[in-house]
Write a protein that holds these residues in place. Structure first.
Motif, PDB file in Angstrom:
ATOM      1  N   THR A 109       0.676  -1.200   0.043  1.00  0.00           N
ATOM      2  CA  THR A 109      -0.065   0.014   0.068  1.00  0.00           C
ATOM      3  C   THR A 109       0.987   1.268   0.016  1.00  0.00           C
ATOM      4  N   VAL A 110       0.631   2.132  -0.979  1.00  0.00           N
ATOM      5  CA  VAL A 110       1.510   3.288  -1.191  1.00  0.00           C
ATOM      6  C   VAL A 110       0.792   4.658  -1.137  1.00  0.00           C
ATOM      7  N   THR A 111       0.945   5.439  -0.370  1.00  0.00           N
ATOM      8  CA  THR A 111       0.284   6.846  -0.172  1.00  0.00           C
ATOM      9  C   THR A 111       1.181   7.835  -0.918  1.00  0.00           C
ATOM     10  N   VAL A 112       0.380   8.415  -1.908  1.00  0.00           N
ATOM     11  CA  VAL A 112       1.197   9.754  -2.540  1.00  0.00           C
ATOM     12  C   VAL A 112       0.400  10.907  -2.338  1.00  0.00           C
ATOM     13  N   THR A 113       1.164  11.868  -1.983  1.00  0.00           N
ATOM     14  CA  THR A 113       0.684  13.165  -1.562  1.00  0.00           C
ATOM     15  C   THR A 113       0.903  14.358  -2.709  1.00  0.00           C
ATOM     16  N   TRP A 114       0.027  15.026  -3.035  1.00  0.00           N
ATOM     17  CA  TRP A 114      -0.044  16.139  -3.915  1.00  0.00           C
ATOM     18  C   TRP A 114      -0.168  17.475  -3.202  1.00  0.00           C
ATOM     19  N   ASP A 115       0.957  18.090  -3.098  1.00  0.00           N
ATOM     20  CA  ASP A 115       1.091  19.384  -2.666  1.00  0.00           C
ATOM     21  C   ASP A 115       0.466  20.497  -3.550  1.00  0.00           C
ATOM     22  N   VAL A 116      -0.306  21.625  -3.348  1.00  0.00           N
ATOM     23  CA  VAL A 116      -0.675  22.621  -4.077  1.00  0.00           C
ATOM     24  C   VAL A 116      -0.299  23.992  -3.062  1.00  0.00           C
ATOM     25  N   LEU A 117       0.693  24.532  -3.550  1.00  0.00           N
ATOM     26  CA  LEU A 117       1.207  25.793  -2.628  1.00  0.00           C
ATOM     27  C   LEU A 117       1.024  27.028  -3.608  1.00  0.00           C
ATOM     28  N   THR A 118       1.490  28.073  -2.732  1.00  0.00           N
ATOM     29  CA  THR A 118       1.216  29.516  -3.537  1.00  0.00           C
ATOM     30  C   THR A 118       2.732  29.473  -3.853  1.00  0.00           C
ATOM     31  N   PRO A 119       3.057  30.043  -5.065  1.00  0.00           N
ATOM     32  CA  PRO A 119       4.380  30.434  -5.620  1.00  0.00           C
ATOM     33  C   PRO A 119       5.093  31.295  -4.648  1.00  0.00           C
ATOM     34  N   THR A 120       6.394  30.932  -4.805  1.00  0.00           N
ATOM     35  CA  THR A 120       7.636  31.566  -3.939  1.00  0.00           C
ATOM     36  C   THR A 120       8.503  32.600  -4.828  1.00  0.00           C
ATOM     37  N   GLY A 121       8.110  32.789  -6.054  1.00  0.00           N
ATOM     38  CA  GLY A 121       8.983  33.417  -6.983  1.00  0.00           C
ATOM     39  C   GLY A 121       8.762  34.704  -7.010  1.00  0.00           C
ATOM     40  N   THR A 122       8.614  35.327  -8.151  1.00  0.00           N
ATOM     41  CA  THR A 122       8.511  36.958  -8.447  1.00  0.00           C
ATOM     42  C   THR A 122       7.124  37.212  -8.059  1.00  0.00           C
ATOM     43  N   ALA A 123       6.952  38.558  -8.314  1.00  0.00           N
ATOM     44  CA  ALA A 123       5.450  39.149  -7.930  1.00  0.00           C
ATOM     45  C   ALA A 123       4.753  38.886  -9.257  1.00  0.00           C
ATOM     46  N   SER A 124       5.302  38.647 -10.330  1.00  0.00           N
ATOM     47  CA  SER A 124       4.418  38.454 -11.689  1.00  0.00           C
ATOM     48  C   SER A 124       3.753  37.018 -11.516  1.00  0.00           C
ATOM     49  N   GLN A 125       4.202  36.208 -10.597  1.00  0.00           N
ATOM     50  CA  GLN A 125       3.448  34.890 -10.378  1.00  0.00           C
ATOM     51  C   GLN A 125       2.149  35.015  -9.509  1.00  0.00           C
ATOM     52  N   THR A 126       1.239  35.038 -10.208  1.00  0.00           N
ATOM     53  CA  THR A 126      -0.257  35.451  -9.430  1.00  0.00           C
ATOM     54  C   THR A 126      -0.684  34.089  -8.737  1.00  0.00           C
ATOM     55  N   PRO A 127      -1.077  34.077  -7.695  1.00  0.00           N
ATOM     56  CA  PRO A 127      -1.631  32.988  -7.094  1.00  0.00           C
ATOM     57  C   PRO A 127      -3.175  32.885  -7.239  1.00  0.00           C
ATOM     58  N   LEU A 128      -3.884  31.816  -6.747  1.00  0.00           N
ATOM     59  CA  LEU A 128      -5.289  31.710  -6.942  1.00  0.00           C
ATOM     60  C   LEU A 128      -5.846  32.557  -6.007  1.00  0.00           C
ATOM     61  N   PRO A 129      -6.707  33.549  -6.379  1.00  0.00           N
ATOM     62  CA  PRO A 129      -7.300  34.561  -5.289  1.00  0.00           C
ATOM     63  C   PRO A 129      -8.742  33.977  -4.829  1.00  0.00           C
ATOM     64  N   ALA A 130      -8.983  34.235  -3.495  1.00  0.00           N
ATOM     65  CA  ALA A 130     -10.441  34.083  -3.072  1.00  0.00           C
ATOM     66  C   ALA A 130     -11.475  35.155  -3.631  1.00  0.00           C
ATOM     67  N   THR A 131     -12.547  34.536  -4.157  1.00  0.00           N
ATOM     68  CA  THR A 131     -13.598  35.309  -4.671  1.00  0.00           C
ATOM     69  C   THR A 131     -14.347  35.885  -3.450  1.00  0.00           C
ATOM     70  N   THR A 132     -14.496  35.062  -2.512  1.00  0.00           N
ATOM     71  CA  THR A 132     -15.428  35.506  -1.321  1.00  0.00           C
ATOM     72  C   THR A 132     -14.656  35.143   0.068  1.00  0.00           C
ATOM     73  N   PRO A 133     -14.788  36.077   1.082  1.00  0.00           N
ATOM     74  CA  PRO A 133     -13.886  35.662   2.119  1.00  0.00           C
ATOM     75  C   PRO A 133     -13.958  34.148   2.764  1.00  0.00           C
ATOM     76  N   ILE A 134     -13.042  33.765   3.398  1.00  0.00           N
ATOM     77  CA  ILE A 134     -13.178  32.550   4.131  1.00  0.00           C
ATOM     78  C   ILE A 134     -12.791  32.746   5.472  1.00  0.00           C
ATOM     79  N   PRO A 135     -13.861  32.549   6.585  1.00  0.00           N
ATOM     80  CA  PRO A 135     -13.657  32.768   7.810  1.00  0.00           C
ATOM     81  C   PRO A 135     -12.766  31.802   8.443  1.00  0.00           C
ATOM     82  N   THR A 136     -12.133  32.226   9.762  1.00  0.00           N
ATOM     83  CA  THR A 136     -11.270  31.103  10.566  1.00  0.00           C
ATOM     84  C   THR A 136     -12.261  30.001  10.981  1.00  0.00           C
TER      85      THR A 136
END
Length: 288
Positions: free
Chosen positions: A76-103
């Motif tokens: 049994t093999v577990t594979v993880t898919w990490d999706v993170l925000t970019p750490t490069g230049t400011a031109s790399q636009t991350p996915l923005p929230a269209t609505t607020p996400i509360p705590t």
């Protein structure tokens, strides 16, 4: 002499170069099975948008993580898919929230991973993940995409490549659908499946088929016989046996004359012979 020195130095340099190339080759080829199971994070571009709207390109830093080294079949093999925000230049636009996400809000994600290789079937595998927002996310801030995991079971030895495709994110009633901007642009990882533990039949061909040994549910009674044997030791007696013909003490007993008799007789004969010899010698001397 100078030519011999140069030749010796040239041979030494050639030997050192050959050794270095051998060590480098062993390191490269020996490390391939381990490195092949590890994928480094990559920056990718996905077209994301709401279900009703037009998508836009956004940047992510993704990685498919599997176990390092060789995997055994049927493990049994577990594979993880990490999706993170970019750490490069400011031109790399991350996915923005269209609505607020509360705590404390739940953010879920699901994605499709395509395997390619003998150990796994070619059907798409679903990866899923859920996370609770630790802090509120305002509109326009990057959406915290949870890590997605999936479980696979290789059925044969070989090499299989996993390729991440599209995914979707649900947060506070909003849905974000994302697809790679180009075919095969998603993250990838390669798993190496070894031979594992196999059994050997009569023709020395490895097989993974277990052998079922029939057992009886009702035990058979065992017949036991007990015999008692009494051993009586022989009686010990202290009776002495007297030889029928007497002991050999050297006294002679009734065997005949004593040995001293023969010694005295021999001595007397010698003395008589000596006296006789002297008498005969005297007579010869008188006649002469």
């Amino acid at each position: 002499m100078e030519m011999e020195v140069l030749t010796s130095k040239a041979r030494r340099r050639l030997a050192l170069k050959t050794s270095a190339m051998a060590v480098l080759g062993a390191g490269i080829f020996g490390g391939l099975p381990v490195v092949a199971a590890i994928a480094a994070p990559v920056d990718v571009v996905y077209n994301c948008g709401p279900a009703e709207g037009a998508p836009s390109p956004y940047h992510f830093r993704m990685e498919l993580r599997g176990p390092a080294g060789t995997i055994s079949p049927s493990a049994t093999v577990t594979v993880t898919w990490d999706v993170l925000t970019p750490t490069g230049t400011a031109s790399q636009t991350p996915l923005p929230a269209t609505t607020p996400i509360p705590t404390g809000a739940t953010v879920s994600a699901s994605g499709a991973v395509s395997p390619n290789g003998t150990p796994l079937p070619s059907t798409s595998i679903s990866a899923n993940g859920v996370v609770t927002a630790q802090a509120s996310v305002s509109t326009g801030s990057p959406v915290p995409v949870p890590a997605m995991t999936m479980v696979v079971v290789p059925t044969a030895s070989g090499t299989v490549t996993l390729k991440g495709g599209g995914f979707s994110v649900q947060a506070n009633g909003a849905t974000y659908n994302c697809q790679p901007t180009a075919t095969g642009a998603g993250p990838a990882a390669t798993l190496v499946v070894g031979t594992g533990s196999t059994a050997t039949n009569g023709t020395n061909t490895p097989t993974n088929t277990p052998t079922n040994t029939p057992t009886s549910s009702t035990p058979k009674p065992t017949k036991t016989s007990t015999a008692t044997v009494t051993v009586t030791p022989p009686e010990k007696t202290n009776k002495s046996k007297t030889p029928k013909e007497g002991a050999d003490t050297g006294a002679g007993g009734e065997m005949g004359p004593d040995g001293r008799m023969f010694i005295l007789t021999g001595a007397a004969l010698i003395a008589a012979a000596t006296v006789g010899g002297l008498v005969m010698r005297r007579r010869n001397a008188t006649r002469g």
